[in-house]
Design an enzyme around this catalytic site. Structure first.
Site, PDB file in Angstrom:
ATOM      1  N   ASP A  75      -4.530  -0.793  13.397  1.00 44.99           N
ATOM      2  CA  ASP A  75      -5.937  -0.562  13.025  1.00 44.99           C
ATOM      3  C   ASP A  75      -6.904  -1.401  13.841  1.00 44.99           C
ATOM      4  O   ASP A  75      -6.511  -2.292  14.580  1.00 44.99           O
ATOM      5  CB  ASP A  75      -6.130  -0.808  11.517  1.00 44.99           C
ATOM      6  CG  ASP A  75      -5.452  -2.083  11.042  1.00 44.99           C
ATOM      7  OD1 ASP A  75      -5.139  -2.943  11.886  1.00 44.99           O
ATOM      8  OD2 ASP A  75      -5.225  -2.214   9.832  1.00 44.99           O
ATOM      9  N   ASN A 144      -4.515  -5.355  -2.500  1.00 48.75           N
ATOM     10  CA  ASN A 144      -4.680  -4.088  -3.232  1.00 48.75           C
ATOM     11  C   ASN A 144      -3.596  -3.073  -2.851  1.00 48.75           C
ATOM     12  O   ASN A 144      -3.682  -1.913  -3.218  1.00 48.75           O
ATOM     13  CB  ASN A 144      -6.073  -3.496  -2.984  1.00 48.75           C
ATOM     14  CG  ASN A 144      -6.315  -3.170  -1.515  1.00 48.75           C
ATOM     15  OD1 ASN A 144      -5.425  -3.318  -0.685  1.00 48.75           O
ATOM     16  ND2 ASN A 144      -7.524  -2.725  -1.214  1.00 48.75           N
ATOM     17  N   HIS A 146      -2.821  -2.148   0.255  1.00 52.65           N
ATOM     18  CA  HIS A 146      -3.056  -1.370   1.482  1.00 52.65           C
ATOM     19  C   HIS A 146      -2.034  -1.709   2.558  1.00 52.65           C
ATOM     20  O   HIS A 146      -1.515  -2.821   2.617  1.00 52.65           O
ATOM     21  CB  HIS A 146      -4.506  -1.489   1.984  1.00 52.65           C
ATOM     22  CG  HIS A 146      -4.876  -2.782   2.647  1.00 52.65           C
ATOM     23  ND1 HIS A 146      -6.176  -3.229   2.733  1.00 52.65           N
ATOM     24  CD2 HIS A 146      -4.143  -3.730   3.270  1.00 52.65           C
ATOM     25  CE1 HIS A 146      -6.214  -4.373   3.377  1.00 52.65           C
ATOM     26  NE2 HIS A 146      -4.991  -4.695   3.718  1.00 52.65           N
ATOM     27  N   GLU A 151      -6.478   2.188   2.266  1.00 54.03           N
ATOM     28  CA  GLU A 151      -6.848   1.613   0.978  1.00 54.03           C
ATOM     29  C   GLU A 151      -6.378   2.513  -0.166  1.00 54.03           C
ATOM     30  O   GLU A 151      -6.047   3.680   0.057  1.00 54.03           O
ATOM     31  CB  GLU A 151      -8.385   1.481   0.917  1.00 54.03           C
ATOM     32  CG  GLU A 151      -8.996   0.632   2.033  1.00 54.03           C
ATOM     33  CD  GLU A 151      -8.854  -0.875   1.819  1.00 54.03           C
ATOM     34  OE1 GLU A 151      -7.812  -1.317   1.294  1.00 54.03           O
ATOM     35  OE2 GLU A 151      -9.789  -1.600   2.183  1.00 54.03           O
TER      36      GLU A 151
HETATM   37  P1  PGA Z   1      -2.918 -10.970   5.874  1.00 50.98           P
HETATM   38  O1  PGA Z   1      -3.369  -9.451   5.811  1.00 50.98           O
HETATM   39  O2  PGA Z   1      -1.657 -11.012   6.711  1.00 50.98           O
HETATM   40  O3  PGA Z   1      -4.038 -11.678   6.554  1.00 50.98           O
HETATM   41  O4  PGA Z   1      -2.670 -11.418   4.470  1.00 50.98           O
HETATM   42  C1  PGA Z   1      -2.442  -8.465   5.481  1.00 50.98           C
HETATM   43  C2  PGA Z   1      -3.139  -7.142   5.262  1.00 50.98           C
HETATM   44  O5  PGA Z   1      -4.270  -7.129   4.732  1.00 50.98           O
HETATM   45  O6  PGA Z   1      -2.546  -6.113   5.577  1.00 50.98           O
END
Ligand code: PGA
Length: 244
Positions: A75, A144, A146, A151
């Site tokens: 992404d 959440n 995702h 999302e």
């Molecule tokens: P993080 O993000 O590794 O910074 O916890 C993971 C994500 O949001 O997919």
């Protein structure tokens, strides 16, 4: 007794962040050694930084060669130029690409600065197809549920698309910006279908994600917890640690 689900996935439960990063690096190392011109699906975030450090060390000591590897990232934020410090292109250059012998032309992310997002999503899907699909896809997980920037939603997404970030994701990612108002509202993300087509997936999560990992892997499969779809992937490695 093992949960039924644990028989289908390979679960690596480690104590520390370092151990988790080392276990993930072993999986990547095996993949790169077995298929030196393979396609790696990569992720940003704080979770994979230790893994990228190890891959850079292995490359430095001559144990891993990235010269023929191709990469596609999950992404990118909409509206940020690739050289913006919070862009995921910038992150990848900093933590991995500039530290290993991968040709820059072999590295791919959605272009968040594209003028025409629909055309950019189409280009990205066609690119992944032309590369022959993803051999090993790395995933983190949001609080959440995702994966990528997919999302919670009413349905599981297909290919690359522009998505509106939820308030919880904006708040979670605000720590990397001067303040929450600077976090872009939109992002381009590989879709769930593309992620699920990867021949192997590795989900990486530290102790702070325990609750959502539990829901994703053992709860009902629902698009409201996008990562729950991973329960039906045939080649899933889950690498988690207790440490936050
Ligand atoms: P993080 O993000 O590794 O910074 O916890 C993971 C994500 O949001 O997919």
């Amino acid at each position: 007794m093992l949960y039924e689900k644990e028989k289908q996935m390979h679960l690596h439960k480690l104590q520390t962040y370092d151990e988790m990063s080392a276990a993930a690096a072993q999986i990547f190392s095996k993949q790169i050694t077995e298929k030196p011109d393979g396609v790696l699906g990569l992720a940003t975030g704080t979770t994979p930084i230790g893994l990228y450090d190890r891959l850079a060390e292995m490359n430095d000591s001559g144990k891993l060669d990235f010269s023929k590897i191709r990469t596609v990232n999950l992404d990118e934020y909409c509206g940020l130029q690739p050289d913006h410090e919070q862009s995921y292109r910038f992150f990848m250059e900093k933590y991995l690409f500039s530290r290993v012998n991968i040709p820059k032309g072999n590295t791919n992310l959605p272009n968040g600065a594209a003028q025409d997002y629909d055309a950019e999503c189409k280009r990205y899907d066609e690119l992944i197809e032309r590369l022959g699909g993803v051999d090993l896809q790395l995933l983190g997980i949001g609080n959440n549920g995702h994966i990528g920037f997919n999302e919670p939603a009413d349905f599981f997404s297909g290919g690359t698309q522009r998505v509106k970030l939820t308030e919880s994701t904006i708040q979670a990612n605000a720590r990397l910006f001067a303040d929450a108002s600077e976090v872009p509202d939109y992002a381009l993300t590989m879709g769930i279908k593309t992620i699920m087509l990867a021949r192997k997936i590795i989900l990486l999560a530290n102790g702070g994600k325990r609750e959502i990992v539990e829901r994703a892997l053992y709860g009902p499969i629902t698009s409201q917890v996008p990562a729950s779809i991973l329960q039906v992937h045939q080649n899933l490695e889950v690498v988690i640690c207790e440490e936050n």
